[in-house]
Motif scaffolding. Structure first.
Motif, PDB file in Angstrom:
ATOM      1  N   GLU A  89       0.810  -1.234   0.061  1.00  0.00           N
ATOM      2  CA  GLU A  89       0.032   0.000   0.017  1.00  0.00           C
ATOM      3  C   GLU A  89       0.931   1.061  -0.007  1.00  0.00           C
ATOM      4  OE1 GLU A  89      -2.796   0.358   3.141  1.00  0.00           O
ATOM      5  OE2 GLU A  89      -3.974   1.927   2.472  1.00  0.00           O
ATOM      6  N   HIS A  90       1.777   1.281   0.844  1.00  0.00           N
ATOM      7  CA  HIS A  90       2.853   2.275   1.036  1.00  0.00           C
ATOM      8  C   HIS A  90       3.399   2.535  -0.437  1.00  0.00           C
ATOM      9  CE1 HIS A  90       7.183   3.489   0.884  1.00  0.00           C
ATOM     10  NE2 HIS A  90       6.679   4.790   1.382  1.00  0.00           N
ATOM     11  N   ASP A  91       4.095   1.439  -0.969  1.00  0.00           N
ATOM     12  CA  ASP A  91       4.752   1.644  -2.171  1.00  0.00           C
ATOM     13  C   ASP A  91       3.796   2.072  -3.334  1.00  0.00           C
ATOM     14  OD1 ASP A  91       6.696   0.363  -0.716  1.00  0.00           O
ATOM     15  OD2 ASP A  91       6.726  -1.491  -1.733  1.00  0.00           O
ATOM     16  N   TYR A  93       1.083   4.182  -3.287  1.00  0.00           N
ATOM     17  CA  TYR A  93       0.984   5.958  -3.166  1.00  0.00           C
ATOM     18  C   TYR A  93       2.244   6.419  -3.329  1.00  0.00           C
ATOM     19  CZ  TYR A  93      -2.928   4.282  -0.096  1.00  0.00           C
ATOM     20  OH  TYR A  93      -4.118   3.770   0.453  1.00  0.00           O
ATOM     21  N   ARG A  94       3.489   5.891  -2.637  1.00  0.00           N
ATOM     22  CA  ARG A  94       4.606   6.491  -3.080  1.00  0.00           C
ATOM     23  C   ARG A  94       5.028   6.858  -4.489  1.00  0.00           C
ATOM     24  NH1 ARG A  94       9.986   7.602   0.236  1.00  0.00           N
ATOM     25  NH2 ARG A  94      11.188   8.371  -1.464  1.00  0.00           N
ATOM     26  N   LYS A  95       4.755   5.782  -5.379  1.00  0.00           N
ATOM     27  CA  LYS A  95       4.835   5.600  -6.781  1.00  0.00           C
ATOM     28  C   LYS A  95       4.204   6.883  -7.321  1.00  0.00           C
ATOM     29  CE  LYS A  95       6.048   2.508 -10.013  1.00  0.00           C
ATOM     30  NZ  LYS A  95       5.337   1.320 -10.777  1.00  0.00           N
ATOM     31  N   PHE A 316      13.236   4.319  18.472  1.00  0.00           N
ATOM     32  CA  PHE A 316      13.554   5.476  17.791  1.00  0.00           C
ATOM     33  C   PHE A 316      15.006   5.243  17.305  1.00  0.00           C
ATOM     34  CE2 PHE A 316      10.922   7.152  21.248  1.00  0.00           C
ATOM     35  CZ  PHE A 316       9.678   7.452  20.523  1.00  0.00           C
ATOM     36  N   TYR A 317      14.979   5.789  15.896  1.00  0.00           N
ATOM     37  CA  TYR A 317      16.697   6.061  15.538  1.00  0.00           C
ATOM     38  C   TYR A 317      16.748   7.518  15.644  1.00  0.00           C
ATOM     39  CZ  TYR A 317      15.319   7.566  10.565  1.00  0.00           C
ATOM     40  OH  TYR A 317      14.990   8.143   9.477  1.00  0.00           O
ATOM     41  N   SER A 318      17.670   7.846  16.356  1.00  0.00           N
ATOM     42  CA  SER A 318      18.002   9.425  16.454  1.00  0.00           C
ATOM     43  C   SER A 318      18.706  10.044  15.623  1.00  0.00           C
ATOM     44  CB  SER A 318      18.460   9.483  17.936  1.00  0.00           C
ATOM     45  OG  SER A 318      18.630  11.098  18.181  1.00  0.00           O
ATOM     46  N   ALA A 360      13.328   6.779   2.400  1.00  0.00           N
ATOM     47  CA  ALA A 360      13.887   8.239   2.738  1.00  0.00           C
ATOM     48  C   ALA A 360      12.760   9.258   2.192  1.00  0.00           C
ATOM     49  CB  ALA A 360      15.212   8.444   1.940  1.00  0.00           C
ATOM     50  N   CYS A 361      13.022  10.421   2.769  1.00  0.00           N
ATOM     51  CA  CYS A 361      12.243  11.610   2.460  1.00  0.00           C
ATOM     52  C   CYS A 361      11.921  11.600   1.134  1.00  0.00           C
ATOM     53  CB  CYS A 361      12.698  12.907   3.088  1.00  0.00           C
ATOM     54  SG  CYS A 361      11.803  14.333   2.615  1.00  0.00           S
ATOM     55  N   ILE A 362      10.640  11.910   0.580  1.00  0.00           N
ATOM     56  CA  ILE A 362      10.213  11.885  -0.784  1.00  0.00           C
ATOM     57  C   ILE A 362      10.387  13.197  -1.171  1.00  0.00           C
ATOM     58  CG2 ILE A 362       7.995  12.659  -0.212  1.00  0.00           C
ATOM     59  CD1 ILE A 362       6.961  10.796  -2.420  1.00  0.00           C
TER      60      ILE A 362
HETATM   61  C1  HEM Z   1      13.058  20.210   3.859  1.00  0.00           C
HETATM   62  C2  HEM Z   1      13.082  19.725   5.014  1.00  0.00           C
HETATM   63  C3  HEM Z   1      12.784  18.170   5.172  1.00  0.00           C
HETATM   64  C4  HEM Z   1      13.295  17.395   6.080  1.00  0.00           C
HETATM   65  C5  HEM Z   1      14.518  17.747   6.982  1.00  0.00           C
HETATM   66  C6  HEM Z   1      12.635  15.811   6.295  1.00  0.00           C
HETATM   67  C7  HEM Z   1      12.975  14.867   6.777  1.00  0.00           C
HETATM   68  C8  HEM Z   1      12.263  13.646   6.485  1.00  0.00           C
HETATM   69  C9  HEM Z   1      12.793  12.419   7.047  1.00  0.00           C
HETATM   70  C10 HEM Z   1      14.046  12.561   8.143  1.00  0.00           C
HETATM   71  C11 HEM Z   1      12.179  11.582   6.816  1.00  0.00           C
HETATM   72  C12 HEM Z   1      12.138   9.958   7.011  1.00  0.00           C
HETATM   73  C13 HEM Z   1      11.652   9.811   8.489  1.00  0.00           C
HETATM   74  C14 HEM Z   1      11.733   8.311   9.003  1.00  0.00           C
HETATM   75  O1  HEM Z   1      12.717   7.477   8.546  1.00  0.00           O
HETATM   76  O2  HEM Z   1      11.191   7.870  10.000  1.00  0.00           O
HETATM   77  C15 HEM Z   1      11.127  12.060   5.960  1.00  0.00           C
HETATM   78  C16 HEM Z   1      10.101  11.320   5.493  1.00  0.00           C
HETATM   79  C17 HEM Z   1       9.072  11.826   4.347  1.00  0.00           C
HETATM   80  N1  HEM Z   1       9.019  13.297   3.879  1.00  0.00           N
HETATM   81 FE1  HEM Z   1      10.334  14.663   4.518  1.00  0.00          FE
HETATM   82  N2  HEM Z   1      11.592  16.224   4.970  1.00  0.00           N
HETATM   83  C18 HEM Z   1      11.565  17.373   4.435  1.00  0.00           C
HETATM   84  C19 HEM Z   1      10.946  17.939   3.418  1.00  0.00           C
HETATM   85  C20 HEM Z   1       9.642  17.244   2.775  1.00  0.00           C
HETATM   86  C21 HEM Z   1       8.916  17.717   1.600  1.00  0.00           C
HETATM   87  C22 HEM Z   1       9.337  19.028   1.120  1.00  0.00           C
HETATM   88  C23 HEM Z   1       8.082  16.777   1.535  1.00  0.00           C
HETATM   89  C24 HEM Z   1       6.839  16.836   0.587  1.00  0.00           C
HETATM   90  C25 HEM Z   1       6.760  17.454  -0.290  1.00  0.00           C
HETATM   91  C26 HEM Z   1       8.134  15.699   2.443  1.00  0.00           C
HETATM   92  C27 HEM Z   1       7.498  14.690   2.586  1.00  0.00           C
HETATM   93  C28 HEM Z   1       7.788  13.391   3.051  1.00  0.00           C
HETATM   94  C29 HEM Z   1       7.055  12.290   3.201  1.00  0.00           C
HETATM   95  C30 HEM Z   1       5.762  11.840   2.586  1.00  0.00           C
HETATM   96  C31 HEM Z   1       7.872  11.132   3.917  1.00  0.00           C
HETATM   97  C32 HEM Z   1       7.545   9.757   4.138  1.00  0.00           C
HETATM   98  C33 HEM Z   1       8.197   8.930   3.006  1.00  0.00           C
HETATM   99  C34 HEM Z   1       7.815   7.637   2.990  1.00  0.00           C
HETATM  100  O3  HEM Z   1       7.562   6.815   3.877  1.00  0.00           O
HETATM  101  O4  HEM Z   1       7.936   6.835   1.897  1.00  0.00           O
HETATM  102  N3  HEM Z   1       9.241  16.112   3.553  1.00  0.00           N
HETATM  103  N4  HEM Z   1      11.293  13.231   5.757  1.00  0.00           N
END
Ligand code: HEM
Length: 414
Positions: A89-91, A93-95, A316-318, A360-362
């Motif tokens: 489900e995640h994969d 939405y992510r795609k 938690f991973y810090s 990783a962050c999308i």
């Molecule tokens: C600019 C600074 C940003 C930082 C520092 C940041 C940081 C992060 C981190 C650390 C994660 C992974 C969290 C984990 O492993 O538990 C994450 C995931 C995510 N971020 Fe970002 N983020 C940023 C910007 C954005 C932006 C601009 C968007 C959307 C436009 C976004 C959407 C998401 C989403 C949807 C996830 C989950 C991805 C997944 O589970 O596949 N983030 N972010």
């Protein structure tokens, strides 16, 4: 796992009282116990891991042993958002959501990012004191709404501002961590306003013209309104609260380091791309990573060098502790943008402001581009005089500079 000595316990308590935030105690635990420990709260005893080895396991090599969420307010609010769900489900939405955020699309957003920044600064008068935490949030909100939903939200800001702050407060850490069903009055009305707003955007688009944006991808994929709302709210919050914190911390660091501030101004005035500004943003993400921890539930026992985390436990991973580990970083507590100067490398998984691996962050590329464009534009056009007030990190949904980041601003007439 090394046990927590009375000395460490006392030091952690003192740090909590002194700093008024759990970050101090976390650093104390890391110093006395190491890269693997358990937080001894009543009814909530999560494990904390950090450092390259743990990050690699959690994010890549053993990521199948962890799930992303428990049932908590984040799940209540974001429901089936991409940030919450696991597996196929995640994969799926992510795609669907990756194309508009792909690095190849970023140049298309530059002019819009500048325009939206100017909308906000058009309200500033010479000599005003502005809070860059608040102003950055306005800018980041306008940019994300325009990018993902092709929505110019300028006129809607008064309607959605408080509901968005309420949504962020709703998912921020609090007593609900140990008291899961604690009553939480004061949210319902505002969260409904936000929902109504998002459902209206979906309905308007279903009737209106095609736009090549994220909302369109979700509609064209045949998702229900509810699931589309979940992805929209997830992206709206994750995509602007983080950028807000990044911009605000970067301003805070420039305010606290006038020499670097001056050098960045010189560079943005004379160069198209400022290497020093890039380094300052990277260093800001190291010292104050907006997402400072990743939250996981253990599906299958995990082994680390220092001990095991059993199934069903929270972990938690810090990111914060990894970024301040003196074994990885020279002068870990100091602001030193040059550590990211060209050619200098950090060991893999020791710098993880955007997490890592397949989840990783999308928005990593988008968020960094946005910070560079907005910062450069603001510094080119305004003189920012820091008001020299104290700032401390607050653990909300992101790590926020409190009580804000206040500068006196004057337009530069160049
Ligand atoms: C600019 C600074 C940003 C930082 C520092 C940041 C940081 C992060 C981190 C650390 C994660 C992974 C969290 C984990 O492993 O538990 C994450 C995931 C995510 N971020 Fe970002 N983020 C940023 C910007 C954005 C932006 C601009 C968007 C959307 C436009 C976004 C959407 C998401 C989403 C949807 C996830 C989950 C991805 C997944 O589970 O596949 N983030 N972010």
């Amino acid at each position: 796992m090394k046990s927590i000595t009375p000395e460490a316990g006392r030091a952690a308590l003192q740090a909590l009282i002194k700093e008024g935030s759990p970050l101090g105690p976390l650093k104390i635990m890391a110093k006395y116990v190491g890269r693997f420990f358990q937080i001894p709260l009543p009814m909530f005893k999560p494990f904390v891991v950090f450092g390259p080895e743990a990050n690699r396991k959690v994010l890549v090599t053993e990521r199948d042993k962890v799930l992303w969420r428990n049932t908590d307010p984040v799940t209540d609010l974001l429901r089936r958002g991409v940030l919450i769900v696991d597996g196929e489900e995640h994969d799926h939405y992510r795609k669907l959501m990756e194309p508009p955020l792909h690095p190849s699309q970023l140049p298309n957003y530059t002019d819009m990012m500048i325009r939206q920044t100017e909308r906000v600064t058009s309200q500033w008068k010479d000599g005003d004191t502005v809070d860059m935490l608040v102003e950055s949030r306005k800018i980041a909100l306008l940019i994300i709404m325009q990018t993902l939903f092709s929505k110019d939200a300028w006129n809607d800001l008064p309607l959605i501002w408080t509901p968005i702050l309420k949504a962020i407060a709703y998912i921020s850490p609090g007593m609900w961590i140990i008291w899961r069903r604690m009553p939480r009055p004061g949210f319902k009305k505002h969260l409904k306003t936000l929902d109504d707003y998002l459902y209206r955007l979906i309905a308007d688009r279903r009737l209106g013209a095609f736009e090549p944006d994220l909302l369109q991808h979700l509609i064209d994929a045949g998702l229900t309104d509810d699931v589309i709302r979940d992805q929209m709210l997830t992206m709206l919050i994750a995509g602007h609260d983080t950028s807000t914190a990044l911009l605000a911390w970067t301003f805070a660091l420039l305010g606290q380091h006038p020499d670097v501030h001056q050098r960045v101004i010189q560079e943005v005035d004379t160069l198209d791309k400022s290497p020093l500004l890039d380094q300052v943003i990277k260093e800001s993400l190291r010292l104050y990573p907006p997402i400072h921890i990743g939250n996981r539930r253990i599906a299958e026992e995990m082994e680390f060098t220092e001990g095991n985390v059993p199934r069903d436990e929270r972990m938690f991973y810090s990111i914060y502790l990894t970024h301040r580990d003196p074994e990885i970083w020279e002068n870990a507590e100091s602001f030193c943008p040059e550590r990211f100067a060209h050619g200098r490398k950090t060991p893999p998984f020791s710098y993880v402001p955007f997490g890592g691996g397949p989840r990783a962050c999308i928005g990593a590329a988008f968020g960094q581009a946005e910070a560079r464009i907005v910062m450069a534009h603001l510094l080119r056009n305004y003189k920012f005089e820091f008001t020299n007030h104290k700032i401390h990190p607050h653990m909300g949904a992101t790590l926020e500079p409190r009580p804000g980041v206040k500068f006196t601003v004057v337009a530069r007439r160049r």
